[in-house]
Design a protein around this motif. Structure first.
Motif, PDB file in Angstrom:
ATOM      1  N   ALA A   1       0.819  -1.218   0.000  1.00 48.13           N
ATOM      2  CA  ALA A   1       0.000   0.000   0.000  1.00 48.13           C
ATOM      3  C   ALA A   1       0.851   1.266   0.000  1.00 48.13           C
ATOM      4  O   ALA A   1       0.377   2.325  -0.414  1.00 48.13           O
ATOM      5  CB  ALA A   1      -0.942   0.001   1.197  1.00 48.13           C
ATOM      6  N   SER A   2       2.096   1.163   0.421  1.00 46.32           N
ATOM      7  CA  SER A   2       2.958   2.354   0.450  1.00 46.32           C
ATOM      8  C   SER A   2       3.692   2.585  -0.869  1.00 46.32           C
ATOM      9  O   SER A   2       4.390   3.596  -1.016  1.00 46.32           O
ATOM     10  CB  SER A   2       3.959   2.251   1.599  1.00 46.32           C
ATOM     11  N   ARG A   3       3.503   1.695  -1.836  1.00 48.82           N
ATOM     12  CA  ARG A   3       4.142   1.878  -3.145  1.00 48.82           C
ATOM     13  C   ARG A   3       3.570   3.115  -3.834  1.00 48.82           C
ATOM     14  O   ARG A   3       2.392   3.427  -3.705  1.00 48.82           O
ATOM     15  CB  ARG A   3       3.893   0.657  -4.029  1.00 48.82           C
ATOM     16  N   ARG A   4       4.422   3.795  -4.561  1.00 47.66           N
ATOM     17  CA  ARG A   4       3.988   5.016  -5.271  1.00 47.66           C
ATOM     18  C   ARG A   4       2.906   4.735  -6.299  1.00 47.66           C
ATOM     19  O   ARG A   4       2.070   5.589  -6.577  1.00 47.66           O
ATOM     20  CB  ARG A   4       5.172   5.672  -5.970  1.00 47.66           C
ATOM     21  N   ASP A   5       2.951   3.536  -6.901  1.00 42.92           N
ATOM     22  CA  ASP A   5       1.993   3.224  -7.960  1.00 42.92           C
ATOM     23  C   ASP A   5       0.708   2.577  -7.444  1.00 42.92           C
ATOM     24  O   ASP A   5      -0.192   2.280  -8.217  1.00 42.92           O
ATOM     25  CB  ASP A   5       2.643   2.339  -9.026  1.00 42.92           C
ATOM     26  N   PHE A   6       0.602   2.383  -6.124  1.00 41.73           N
ATOM     27  CA  PHE A   6      -0.613   1.806  -5.561  1.00 41.73           C
ATOM     28  C   PHE A   6      -1.688   2.888  -5.510  1.00 41.73           C
ATOM     29  O   PHE A   6      -1.381   4.055  -5.272  1.00 41.73           O
ATOM     30  CB  PHE A   6      -0.343   1.263  -4.149  1.00 41.73           C
ATOM     31  N   PRO A   7      -2.946   2.526  -5.743  1.00 41.47           N
ATOM     32  CA  PRO A   7      -4.011   3.539  -5.730  1.00 41.47           C
ATOM     33  C   PRO A   7      -4.089   4.298  -4.401  1.00 41.47           C
ATOM     34  O   PRO A   7      -3.812   3.730  -3.342  1.00 41.47           O
ATOM     35  CB  PRO A   7      -5.294   2.737  -5.942  1.00 41.47           C
ATOM     36  N   ALA A   8      -4.472   5.533  -4.501  1.00 39.86           N
ATOM     37  CA  ALA A   8      -4.680   6.337  -3.287  1.00 39.86           C
ATOM     38  C   ALA A   8      -5.887   5.791  -2.539  1.00 39.86           C
ATOM     39  O   ALA A   8      -6.835   5.282  -3.152  1.00 39.86           O
ATOM     40  CB  ALA A   8      -4.919   7.795  -3.661  1.00 39.86           C
ATOM     41  N   PRO A   9      -5.870   5.869  -1.227  1.00 39.68           N
ATOM     42  CA  PRO A   9      -7.030   5.393  -0.468  1.00 39.68           C
ATOM     43  C   PRO A   9      -8.273   6.221  -0.785  1.00 39.68           C
ATOM     44  O   PRO A   9      -8.184   7.414  -1.074  1.00 39.68           O
ATOM     45  CB  PRO A   9      -6.624   5.558   0.983  1.00 39.68           C
ATOM     46  N   TYR A  10      -9.404   5.553  -0.724  1.00 38.69           N
ATOM     47  CA  TYR A  10     -10.695   6.211  -0.932  1.00 38.69           C
ATOM     48  C   TYR A  10     -10.997   7.129   0.236  1.00 38.69           C
ATOM     49  O   TYR A  10     -11.533   8.212   0.084  1.00 38.69           O
ATOM     50  CB  TYR A  10     -11.769   5.131  -1.084  1.00 38.69           C
TER      51      TYR A  10
ATOM     52  N   GLN B   1      -6.583   3.360   6.593  1.00 41.15           N
ATOM     53  CA  GLN B   1      -6.978   3.757   5.240  1.00 41.15           C
ATOM     54  C   GLN B   1      -7.934   2.734   4.650  1.00 41.15           C
ATOM     55  O   GLN B   1      -7.891   1.551   4.975  1.00 41.15           O
ATOM     56  CB  GLN B   1      -5.738   3.859   4.357  1.00 41.15           C
ATOM     57  N   ILE B   2      -8.790   3.209   3.734  1.00 39.74           N
ATOM     58  CA  ILE B   2      -9.761   2.350   3.066  1.00 39.74           C
ATOM     59  C   ILE B   2      -9.627   2.569   1.568  1.00 39.74           C
ATOM     60  O   ILE B   2      -9.568   3.710   1.095  1.00 39.74           O
ATOM     61  CB  ILE B   2     -11.195   2.690   3.518  1.00 39.74           C
ATOM     62  N   TRP B   3      -9.567   1.459   0.828  1.00 38.05           N
ATOM     63  CA  TRP B   3      -9.471   1.525  -0.625  1.00 38.05           C
ATOM     64  C   TRP B   3     -10.734   0.957  -1.251  1.00 38.05           C
ATOM     65  O   TRP B   3     -11.396   0.106  -0.665  1.00 38.05           O
ATOM     66  CB  TRP B   3      -8.295   0.687  -1.124  1.00 38.05           C
ATOM     67  N   LYS B   4     -11.031   1.418  -2.445  1.00 41.73           N
ATOM     68  CA  LYS B   4     -12.121   0.817  -3.214  1.00 41.73           C
ATOM     69  C   LYS B   4     -11.624  -0.515  -3.751  1.00 41.73           C
ATOM     70  O   LYS B   4     -10.511  -0.607  -4.290  1.00 41.73           O
ATOM     71  CB  LYS B   4     -12.520   1.706  -4.381  1.00 41.73           C
ATOM     72  N   ARG B   5     -12.433  -1.530  -3.592  1.00 42.51           N
ATOM     73  CA  ARG B   5     -12.067  -2.868  -4.058  1.00 42.51           C
ATOM     74  C   ARG B   5     -11.730  -2.857  -5.555  1.00 42.51           C
ATOM     75  O   ARG B   5     -10.766  -3.486  -5.973  1.00 42.51           O
ATOM     76  CB  ARG B   5     -13.220  -3.835  -3.771  1.00 42.51           C
ATOM     77  N   THR B   6     -12.501  -2.127  -6.332  1.00 41.51           N
ATOM     78  CA  THR B   6     -12.264  -2.098  -7.783  1.00 41.51           C
ATOM     79  C   THR B   6     -10.903  -1.494  -8.112  1.00 41.51           C
ATOM     80  O   THR B   6     -10.234  -1.940  -9.046  1.00 41.51           O
ATOM     81  CB  THR B   6     -13.375  -1.320  -8.501  1.00 41.51           C
ATOM     82  N   ASP B   7     -10.472  -0.476  -7.352  1.00 39.25           N
ATOM     83  CA  ASP B   7      -9.153   0.134  -7.580  1.00 39.25           C
ATOM     84  C   ASP B   7      -8.036  -0.853  -7.276  1.00 39.25           C
ATOM     85  O   ASP B   7      -7.067  -0.972  -8.031  1.00 39.25           O
ATOM     86  CB  ASP B   7      -8.967   1.383  -6.712  1.00 39.25           C
ATOM     87  N   VAL B   8      -8.183  -1.581  -6.168  1.00 37.77           N
ATOM     88  CA  VAL B   8      -7.155  -2.552  -5.777  1.00 37.77           C
ATOM     89  C   VAL B   8      -7.117  -3.707  -6.774  1.00 37.77           C
ATOM     90  O   VAL B   8      -6.042  -4.146  -7.208  1.00 37.77           O
ATOM     91  CB  VAL B   8      -7.390  -3.068  -4.348  1.00 37.77           C
ATOM     92  N   GLU B   9      -8.274  -4.193  -7.188  1.00 40.36           N
ATOM     93  CA  GLU B   9      -8.315  -5.296  -8.153  1.00 40.36           C
ATOM     94  C   GLU B   9      -7.710  -4.884  -9.490  1.00 40.36           C
ATOM     95  O   GLU B   9      -7.009  -5.675 -10.126  1.00 40.36           O
ATOM     96  CB  GLU B   9      -9.742  -5.802  -8.319  1.00 40.36           C
TER      97      GLU B   9
END
Length: 51
Positions: free
Chosen positions: A14-23, A30-38
């Protein structure tokens, strides 16, 4: 473990620069959208996409 991933490993990914920003960022974390992570998994780790 969450989905076969340790909390420590999830934090590293989750700390990678290319990982999506948390919702959203809450006091508990932090909370992410499942679709962004997938989508990120399909692009960066296609070998894990079908799990």
């Amino acid at each position: 473990m969450l989905g076969g991933v340790s909390r420590a490993r999830a934090s590293v990914v989750a700390s990678r620069r290319d990982f999506p920003a948390p919702y959203q960022v809450l006091k508990m974390g932090q909370i992410w959208k499942r679709t962004d992570v997938e989508a990120w998994i399909r692009e960066h780790r296609p070998d894990l996409a079908d799990r």
